[in-house]
Design a protein around this motif. Sequence first.
Motif, short mmCIF file in Angstrom:
data_model
loop_
_atom_site.label_atom_id
_atom_site.label_comp_id
_atom_site.label_asym_id
_atom_site.label_seq_id
_atom_site.Cartn_x
_atom_site.Cartn_y
_atom_site.Cartn_z
N LEU A 145 1.10 -50.17 -15.36
CA LEU A 145 -0.33 -50.20 -15.08
C LEU A 145 -0.93 -51.52 -15.56
N VAL A 148 -0.28 -54.42 -13.30
CA VAL A 148 -1.09 -54.39 -12.08
C VAL A 148 -2.49 -54.92 -12.37
N LEU A 149 -3.05 -54.49 -13.50
CA LEU A 149 -4.45 -54.79 -13.80
C LEU A 149 -4.66 -56.12 -14.51
N PRO A 151 -2.68 -59.33 -14.53
CA PRO A 151 -1.68 -60.38 -14.26
C PRO A 151 -1.99 -61.68 -14.99
N SER A 156 4.17 -62.37 -16.53
CA SER A 156 4.73 -62.33 -15.19
C SER A 156 6.25 -62.22 -15.21
N THR A 178 4.59 -58.22 -11.26
CA THR A 178 3.27 -57.63 -11.00
C THR A 178 3.19 -57.09 -9.58
N GLU A 179 3.82 -57.79 -8.64
CA GLU A 179 3.82 -57.32 -7.25
C GLU A 179 4.65 -56.04 -7.13
N ARG A 182 2.69 -53.20 -8.55
CA ARG A 182 1.57 -52.84 -7.67
C ARG A 182 2.04 -51.97 -6.51
N TYR A 183 3.13 -52.36 -5.86
CA TYR A 183 3.65 -51.57 -4.74
C TYR A 183 4.05 -50.17 -5.20
N TRP A 185 2.78 -48.49 -7.66
CA TRP A 185 1.56 -47.71 -7.88
C TRP A 185 0.94 -47.26 -6.57
N TYR A 186 0.97 -48.09 -5.53
CA TYR A 186 0.44 -47.68 -4.22
C TYR A 186 1.17 -46.43 -3.73
N TYR A 256 10.02 -48.55 -1.52
CA TYR A 256 9.51 -49.80 -0.95
C TYR A 256 10.47 -50.33 0.11
#
Length: 483
Positions: A145, A148-149, A151, A156, A178-179, A182-183, A185-186, A256
């Motif tokens: 988390l 994601v929030l 960066p 990194s 971070t990418e 993020r994916y 978490w989506y 993913y």
Amino acid sequence: MLINRELTLYIIGFLLLVEGVFMTMPGLMSFSYGEPDSTIFFVSAAITLLVGGLFVFFFREHHTDVSKRDSYIIVTLVWVSFTLFGLLPFWLSGAMPFVDALFETMSGFSTTGSTMLVDIEKASHGILFWRGLLQWLGGMGIIALSLVLVPALGMSSMQAFTAEASVTRSDKIHPKVTEMARYMWYIYIAMTFVLIVLYLLGGMSVFDASCHALSTVSTGGFSTRTDSIGAFHSAYIEYVAIIFMFLGGVNYVLYYSVIAGKGRRLFADDEFRSYSIFTLVCAVAIACILYFVGNYTDLEEVVRHSLFHVVSLMTGCGFTTCDYMQWPVQTITIIAFIMFCGGCTGSTTGGIKFMRLTIMARNIKNELKRAMHPTAVVPVKYNGKSLMPTDASSVLTFIVFYVVITIVGILIISLTGCSFEDSFGLAVNSLGNVGASIGQYGPSGALADIPSVAKVTMVLLMLIGRLEIFTVILIFTPSFWKR
């Protein structure tokens, strides 16, 4: 300075701000139902936001360089801090004493799912919703988390992420972690909303569907009912839970890959195949025992109950539909073994994980071959690639550590007066973040009755298990603190 103290406290402060914001949600829930503990949630949120804000303000000037030592310290302290502030609503509301509140919160964040509540239906809506949120946040990981929030924190690298969760080198989605976070978490959020809708279609209320979706996707297992999923007496709900518990045990990186059009990678993955096959074999074995030895006569019911509990215990979700301690003793033996396994790496589950179990099995097979052919060079392969000897060695070391820590946990808990069976179940349950046990503290047992020393021991085991053992153990080694 050995530790980047300013950055560590800044990250803790920022994440406490996130926790404080989430803490207002169950407060609003309690307020909407006219429950008196809504004020407690807002007070707890205010305390958390204040401390977090002070940390962010006073330590905003920091270096962004993160060493491996920093990553282990950050991850461990973040989990401890989240737990200490997360217990405030439980404690301040009088729902449970401090040690029980500590246990409940760590059980939530670590997605273990063991609970100190005896009569769950009597708890307020705010308390029950906070339990679900704890598991949902802990499921994907607080550090994921943060990546994601925040960066801009300069984290990194893979260091902080891999300090919390195991992701193999071949499983990287993107050069920037971070990418990747993020994916993941989506996908995690999307699965949660889909599951809420499916539970609603099964007849659950909006509140029950939301709480159970949060606990299912995170493979946590906190329920709004004392009898867990079995309280709804719905085959549809049980099958939906089976599917999403199983999906929660799959490596999110593979999801993913599917979205990116590389669906073949899912079925070609050694760990996913081992996880799927083992789940099916155990479910069939228990179903056969229940049908031919137990008291079940309905084949569909036998298959459903066996599959449900195999998936629930293997993924560490801990939901139940009946008291499996009433099943034949042969099934309890299988269940005890399942509790060690866990799901896949990169998932929300605990346990040893099938990547390690697969590598261990192949390493044993190769050792047997070397016994017959001493000069043969037989590398251990995983996903078609030969592993370095150090990789196979680290896997075996982890498993040895896991077993040793389990034995130590059993010993400490047994010294509090618990029987061997109960101590075994509680230790394995905690270290594997399973949420269900065997013995008298099985599905129908009340954990609130166990001694405080045993509860604190279980809290430590939950933390060690959730952070993959080495993250916590390393901090207590003398070499960790040497330059």
